[in-house]
Design a protein around this motif. Structure first.
Motif, PDB file in Angstrom:
ATOM      1  N   ALA A 189     -56.423 -29.812 -78.919  1.00 53.34           N
ATOM      2  CA  ALA A 189     -55.650 -30.598 -77.963  1.00 53.34           C
ATOM      3  C   ALA A 189     -56.314 -31.941 -77.696  1.00 53.34           C
ATOM      4  CB  ALA A 189     -55.483 -29.815 -76.663  1.00 53.34           C
ATOM      5  N   ALA A 190     -57.639 -31.934 -77.533  1.00 56.00           N
ATOM      6  CA  ALA A 190     -58.355 -33.198 -77.339  1.00 56.00           C
ATOM      7  C   ALA A 190     -58.207 -34.093 -78.563  1.00 56.00           C
ATOM      8  CB  ALA A 190     -59.832 -32.925 -77.049  1.00 56.00           C
ATOM      9  N   ALA A 191     -58.229 -33.484 -79.760  1.00 55.20           N
ATOM     10  CA  ALA A 191     -58.085 -34.277 -80.986  1.00 55.20           C
ATOM     11  C   ALA A 191     -56.701 -34.893 -81.090  1.00 55.20           C
ATOM     12  CB  ALA A 191     -58.368 -33.392 -82.205  1.00 55.20           C
ATOM     13  N   THR A 192     -55.660 -34.175 -80.670  1.00 58.83           N
ATOM     14  CA  THR A 192     -54.309 -34.740 -80.718  1.00 58.83           C
ATOM     15  C   THR A 192     -54.162 -35.921 -79.759  1.00 58.83           C
ATOM     16  OG1 THR A 192     -53.482 -33.175 -79.055  1.00 58.83           O
ATOM     17  CG2 THR A 192     -53.305 -32.530 -81.362  1.00 58.83           C
ATOM     18  N   VAL A 193     -54.786 -35.803 -78.573  1.00 58.66           N
ATOM     19  CA  VAL A 193     -54.749 -36.929 -77.635  1.00 58.66           C
ATOM     20  C   VAL A 193     -55.525 -38.108 -78.210  1.00 58.66           C
ATOM     21  CG1 VAL A 193     -55.364 -37.694 -75.306  1.00 58.66           C
ATOM     22  CG2 VAL A 193     -54.480 -35.387 -75.659  1.00 58.66           C
ATOM     23  N   LEU A 194     -56.666 -37.826 -78.841  1.00 63.16           N
ATOM     24  CA  LEU A 194     -57.461 -38.886 -79.465  1.00 63.16           C
ATOM     25  C   LEU A 194     -56.662 -39.584 -80.562  1.00 63.16           C
ATOM     26  CD1 LEU A 194     -60.245 -40.283 -79.785  1.00 63.16           C
ATOM     27  CD2 LEU A 194     -60.838 -38.478 -81.399  1.00 63.16           C
ATOM     28  N   LEU A 195     -55.970 -38.809 -81.385  1.00 62.81           N
ATOM     29  CA  LEU A 195     -55.175 -39.390 -82.459  1.00 62.81           C
ATOM     30  C   LEU A 195     -54.060 -40.266 -81.901  1.00 62.81           C
ATOM     31  CD1 LEU A 195     -54.409 -39.572 -85.475  1.00 62.81           C
ATOM     32  CD2 LEU A 195     -53.025 -37.501 -85.148  1.00 62.81           C
ATOM     33  N   GLY A 196     -53.332 -39.758 -80.928  1.00 61.76           N
ATOM     34  CA  GLY A 196     -52.245 -40.541 -80.353  1.00 61.76           C
ATOM     35  C   GLY A 196     -52.708 -41.789 -79.648  1.00 61.76           C
ATOM     36  N   THR A 197     -53.954 -41.792 -79.172  1.00 62.26           N
ATOM     37  CA  THR A 197     -54.499 -42.965 -78.478  1.00 62.26           C
ATOM     38  C   THR A 197     -55.016 -44.010 -79.449  1.00 62.26           C
ATOM     39  OG1 THR A 197     -55.123 -41.537 -76.612  1.00 62.26           O
ATOM     40  CG2 THR A 197     -56.142 -43.706 -76.726  1.00 62.26           C
ATOM     41  N   LEU A 198     -55.708 -43.561 -80.499  1.00 59.34           N
ATOM     42  CA  LEU A 198     -56.362 -44.499 -81.410  1.00 59.34           C
ATOM     43  C   LEU A 198     -55.467 -44.967 -82.552  1.00 59.34           C
ATOM     44  CD1 LEU A 198     -59.977 -43.044 -81.768  1.00 59.34           C
ATOM     45  CD2 LEU A 198     -59.133 -44.790 -80.196  1.00 59.34           C
ATOM     46  N   TYR A 199     -54.483 -44.172 -82.932  1.00 60.67           N
ATOM     47  CA  TYR A 199     -53.669 -44.520 -84.101  1.00 60.67           C
ATOM     48  C   TYR A 199     -52.974 -45.876 -83.950  1.00 60.67           C
ATOM     49  CZ  TYR A 199     -50.277 -44.000 -87.898  1.00 60.67           C
ATOM     50  OH  TYR A 199     -49.528 -44.183 -89.023  1.00 60.67           O
ATOM     51  N   PRO A 200     -52.327 -46.177 -82.822  1.00 63.33           N
ATOM     52  CA  PRO A 200     -51.726 -47.514 -82.684  1.00 63.33           C
ATOM     53  C   PRO A 200     -52.757 -48.633 -82.757  1.00 63.33           C
ATOM     54  CG  PRO A 200     -50.867 -46.011 -81.025  1.00 63.33           C
ATOM     55  CD  PRO A 200     -52.044 -45.331 -81.648  1.00 63.33           C
ATOM     56  N   LEU A 201     -53.940 -48.394 -82.172  1.00 60.39           N
ATOM     57  CA  LEU A 201     -54.981 -49.423 -82.219  1.00 60.39           C
ATOM     58  C   LEU A 201     -55.465 -49.651 -83.645  1.00 60.39           C
ATOM     59  CD1 LEU A 201     -57.097 -48.297 -79.131  1.00 60.39           C
ATOM     60  CD2 LEU A 201     -55.310 -50.050 -79.195  1.00 60.39           C
ATOM     61  N   LEU A 202     -55.600 -48.569 -84.399  1.00 61.08           N
ATOM     62  CA  LEU A 202     -56.058 -48.683 -85.782  1.00 61.08           C
ATOM     63  C   LEU A 202     -55.053 -49.457 -86.628  1.00 61.08           C
ATOM     64  CD1 LEU A 202     -58.161 -47.913 -87.908  1.00 61.08           C
ATOM     65  CD2 LEU A 202     -56.897 -45.787 -88.281  1.00 61.08           C
ATOM     66  N   LEU A 203     -53.768 -49.164 -86.458  1.00 60.49           N
ATOM     67  CA  LEU A 203     -52.748 -49.901 -87.208  1.00 60.49           C
ATOM     68  C   LEU A 203     -52.781 -51.386 -86.865  1.00 60.49           C
ATOM     69  CD1 LEU A 203     -49.598 -47.572 -87.157  1.00 60.49           C
ATOM     70  CD2 LEU A 203     -51.263 -47.907 -88.990  1.00 60.49           C
ATOM     71  N   ASP A 204     -52.989 -51.691 -85.588  1.00 60.86           N
ATOM     72  CA  ASP A 204     -53.033 -53.086 -85.162  1.00 60.86           C
ATOM     73  C   ASP A 204     -54.231 -53.799 -85.773  1.00 60.86           C
ATOM     74  OD1 ASP A 204     -52.396 -55.403 -83.838  1.00 60.86           O
ATOM     75  OD2 ASP A 204     -53.278 -54.788 -81.930  1.00 60.86           O
TER      76      ASP A 204
ATOM     77  N   LEU B 189     -55.775 -53.074 -88.552  1.00 67.08           N
ATOM     78  CA  LEU B 189     -55.585 -53.205 -89.993  1.00 67.08           C
ATOM     79  C   LEU B 189     -54.420 -54.125 -90.355  1.00 67.08           C
ATOM     80  CD1 LEU B 189     -56.135 -49.491 -91.092  1.00 67.08           C
ATOM     81  CD2 LEU B 189     -57.762 -51.386 -91.197  1.00 67.08           C
ATOM     82  N   GLY B 190     -53.744 -54.661 -89.355  1.00 67.29           N
ATOM     83  CA  GLY B 190     -52.626 -55.556 -89.618  1.00 67.29           C
ATOM     84  C   GLY B 190     -51.405 -54.875 -90.180  1.00 67.29           C
ATOM     85  N   LEU B 191     -51.212 -53.604 -89.862  1.00 73.65           N
ATOM     86  CA  LEU B 191     -50.078 -52.842 -90.388  1.00 73.65           C
ATOM     87  C   LEU B 191     -48.927 -52.743 -89.397  1.00 73.65           C
ATOM     88  CD1 LEU B 191     -52.063 -49.942 -92.116  1.00 73.65           C
ATOM     89  CD2 LEU B 191     -51.156 -52.032 -93.150  1.00 73.65           C
ATOM     90  N   GLY B 192     -48.976 -53.563 -88.370  1.00 77.80           N
ATOM     91  CA  GLY B 192     -47.894 -53.579 -87.402  1.00 77.80           C
ATOM     92  C   GLY B 192     -48.303 -52.940 -86.085  1.00 77.80           C
ATOM     93  N   LYS B 193     -47.419 -53.069 -85.120  1.00 75.89           N
ATOM     94  CA  LYS B 193     -47.670 -52.519 -83.791  1.00 75.89           C
ATOM     95  C   LYS B 193     -46.689 -51.383 -83.523  1.00 75.89           C
ATOM     96  CE  LYS B 193     -49.423 -56.800 -81.689  1.00 75.89           C
ATOM     97  NZ  LYS B 193     -50.753 -56.283 -81.327  1.00 75.89           N
ATOM     98  N   ILE B 194     -47.217 -50.249 -83.109  1.00 75.69           N
ATOM     99  CA  ILE B 194     -46.367 -49.126 -82.713  1.00 75.69           C
ATOM    100  C   ILE B 194     -46.839 -48.643 -81.357  1.00 75.69           C
ATOM    101  CG2 ILE B 194     -45.974 -48.432 -85.112  1.00 75.69           C
ATOM    102  CD1 ILE B 194     -47.833 -46.033 -84.532  1.00 75.69           C
ATOM    103  N   SER B 195     -45.990 -47.878 -80.707  1.00 66.83           N
ATOM    104  CA  SER B 195     -46.332 -47.296 -79.417  1.00 66.83           C
ATOM    105  C   SER B 195     -46.146 -45.787 -79.504  1.00 66.83           C
ATOM    106  CB  SER B 195     -45.443 -47.881 -78.311  1.00 66.83           C
ATOM    107  OG  SER B 195     -45.699 -47.250 -77.081  1.00 66.83           O
TER     108      SER B 195
END
Length: 669
Positions: A364-379, A381-387
């Motif tokens: 559960a902690a890992a899923t929250v971590l993924l949902g929190t960091l994934y948009p930042l990582l895409l931003d 890397l210049g792959l766009g902005k998602i929410s």
């Protein structure tokens, strides 16, 4: 002059922290018994560092109270019209002061360890305090070279910019210190884990010494999250209590990991199992606290909590995170295989159920971590902005936590090492049947019933029913005298589990049964919401110490009887010309009446938001019960024993068939 003394105190604290980090650990590494002279440096160094950091913090507080706008940080976060209580709270209202508060909390936790660690072996105590000193070195370096709150502003400002209006609230006084007490408290169990790995003693004694500190930190973090949720609820004017905002997630992740850590420590202490896993959880729990600091203080997030915009600060915090976490993981990879011991237990046993609970909480902690960091990582890397919004978290998080709650009710009733399924089913049958019947009865009474609502009600009643079953089982075998004989840790566990049930009930009912209307209203108009009639009496201008406002008056009634008079405000703070919404709430045991006003939309009409929120107070009541349960468990007198039985592989007997409960040892819960 006071400001310069505060700055000098921070410099001295850095030198003391370096000695605290180096000398005791070096002393503990010398020979079997260590160098007593070097190890003895640990306690006085911890005291000196705490006093110096406290002096620096006091100097900054005086600068705020005296409106010393020659200090750049004061000028950016205060104002002569700001009430004194908020001038004191403004010390942690910006980036520099919040990091000074973090450092002060770390120094105070270290001081507490030095004060209450007399029963620890000298080498372990020296290593624990030394590791805490090393962490302090990193944060003091950050304060002095990247985020100094004592920098002068020349020429001095004539007036301060003022504190962010959203932070001018009682929540600002209590929420950040409480949250930091939890964040930083996990540094203690991190230090215990690193010290145990350094000393090669990862055993039951280590788990017992670390366990009360973990429980205390978890309780403080629970209260901090509670205060932040309640603050957002009444301050932002939306009526929500949790938004899955990245800043909120930053506090939830270490809470989930800390919950798993508490249960894993119980297994390590009682059975000698999960040693390596427990040490790894201790490392990751504090690492997640540091990650939350990086997210909030580095400028990568835009939030009322996020102060830093200087990339140098973000890089410094990220480097500090990498050094602490990377160094601890490298030590773990080197030492854990040598100090871990395999303890045998059956597939059906308390160890197995707690292990499954640990895995679910970690995922559960890992899923929250993924949902929190994934948009930042895409931003990045210049792959766009998602929410990533609430839909993701609710669809992934809830299915993981539902079985975790079920296991939470089962585990206290399962015997250590080996249990029989028929015996377990017999113990749990009445709790399962009773909770299911109560949930179905409650569901039939609700106006908006659904399968998800029924699941939430069943889980809530299951938490209470399983706890009562556990207590009844002990009373049946030992009589009423067991009420006095059972340890405080057991009662703390029961109280925390009941708190989880109350929390789930509040979340379930408010999400499924709340009523909301948003509409323009004029004086004399009456609107019905959720069985209540709201009469809009009108709007009048009012003035505060540093703001002007329009205050509306609404009278809520039910069945012709007046229930409450509500006065929401729309404020504009003069220094920043920033509008804020101050909701008016009539709190009740079974419901809240929540009213907020917006802008004037036409002549005589104002935008109004009306909520009837059933059982929303149970959300925070459940959190209070959880925190109180943790504090009660941490006060267990068995933690104050100076000697601890050490469980080793050789000392563990082979698994045997389950025996009656009356002949088993009580778990330290």
């Amino acid at each position: 002059m006071i400001v310069e003394l505060g700055h000098f105190a921070l410099i001295l604290a850095l030198f003391v922290a370096v000695m605290q980090a180096v000398l005791p650990i070096a002393g503990a590494a010398r020979g079997p018994g260590g160098d007593a002279t070097l190890m003895a440096v640990a306690r006085p160094a911890a005291v000196a560092q705490a006093l110096l950091v406290l002096a620096a913090y006091g100097a900054l507080t005086l600068a705020f109270l005296d409106n010393d706008f020659s200090v750049r940080y004061v000028a950016a976060n205060s104002n002569t019209a700001l009430p004194a209580i908020y001038r004191a709270a403004a010390v942690w209202g910006g980036h520099e002061g919040s990091m000074l508060l973090w450092t002060l909390m770390l120094a105070l936790w270290t001081l507490a360890v030095a004060r209450f660690s007399r029963g620890l072996p000298p080498a372990l105590r020296a290593r624990v305090i030394g590791v805490l000193g090393a962490i302090s070195v990193g944060f003091l370096l950050f304060l002095l070279f990247a985020s100094n709150p004592f920098i002068r502003l020349l020429p001095p400002a004539m007036e301060g910019r003022d504190l962010n209006p959203l932070l001018q609230d009682p929540g600002m006084v209590f929420h950040p210190p409480q949250l930091y007490m939890g964040y930083v408290g996990f540094a203690v169990v991190f230090a215990f884990a690193v010290a145990a790995l350094l000393g090669g003693r990862l055993d039951a004694a280590w788990a017992r010494w670390a366990r009360p500190w973990t429980t205390l930190a978890w309780s403080f973090l629970t209260l901090g999250i509670l205060l932040g949720s309640a603050w957002a609820y009444y301050e932002l004017g939306w009526g929500g209590w949790w938004f899955w905002d990245p800043v909120e997630n930053a506090s939830l992740m270490p809470w989930l990991a800390g919950t798993a850590l508490m249960h894993s420590l119980a297994v390590t202490e009682k059975r000698g199992a999960f040693r390596a896993w427990t040490a790894l959880l201790a490392i990751f729990t504090f690492s997640l606290s540091l990650l939350g600091t990086f997210l909030v203080r580095s400028g990568v997030l835009t939030s009322v909590h996020a102060f830093a915009v200087d990339p140098t600060r973000g890089v410094f915090i990220l480097a500090l995170l990498g050094a602490i976490t990377g160094g601890a993981l490298a030590l773990y990879a080197w030492r854990a295989p040598r100090v871990s011991v395999r303890a045998a237990f059956a597939a059906v046993s308390r160890e197995s159920f707690l292990l499954a609970n640990n895995v679910l909480l970690a995922v559960a902690a890992a899923t929250v971590l993924l949902g929190t960091l994934y948009p930042l990582l895409l931003d990045v890397l210049g792959l766009g902005k998602i929410s990533v919004g609430p839909a993701y978290f609710e669809q992934v998080f809830v299915p993981l936590m539902a079985p975790a709650v079920l296991l939470m009710g089962v585990a206290p009733l399962v015997r250590w090492r080996h249990a029989a399924l028929p015996d377990l089913a017999a113990r749990l049958r009445w709790a399962a049947i009773g909770s299911l019947l109560v949930a179905l009865a409650l569901l039939a009474m609700l106006r908006n019933g659904s399968a998800l609502t029924g699941l939430g009600l069943w889980l809530a009643t299951w938490c209470v029913a399983s706890g009562l079953t556990s207590l009844a089982s002990r009373l049946r075998h030992r009589g009423w005298a067991a009420l006095r004989q059972l340890p405080a840790g057991y009662y703390g566990m029961l109280l925390a589990h009941v708190g989880v049930g109350v929390f789930i009930a509040g979340v379930t009912l408010v999400k499924s049964q709340e009523s909301l209307r948003e509409l323009p209203m004029r004086a004399g108009e009456v609107v019905s919401v959720g069985g209540y009639a709201f009469r809009f009496e009108g709007v009048a201008p009012v003035r505060g110490p540093n703001y002007a406002a329009f205050r509306a008056t609404l009278v809520a009634s039910r069945d012709g009887r007046t229930v409450a008079t509500l006065a929401p405000e729309r404020r504009v703070y003069r220094s920043q010309d920033m509008p804020t919404t101050e909701a008016a709430i009539d709190n009740g045991f079974t419901r809240d009446l929540y009213v907020a006003i917006g802008e004037q939309v036409a002549d005589g009409q104002w935008a109004v938001r009306l909520h009837v929120k059933p059982f929303v107070g149970w959300i925070w009541g459940g959190c209070v019960l959880m925190a109180l349960g943790g504090l009660l468990a941490a006060c267990d007198r068995r933690y104050r024993r100076r000697t601890v039985e050490v469980v080793t592989e050789a000392a563990l007997p082979a698994p045997r068939p389950a025996v009656p409960l009356a002949t088993t040892r009580e778990p330290l819960r």
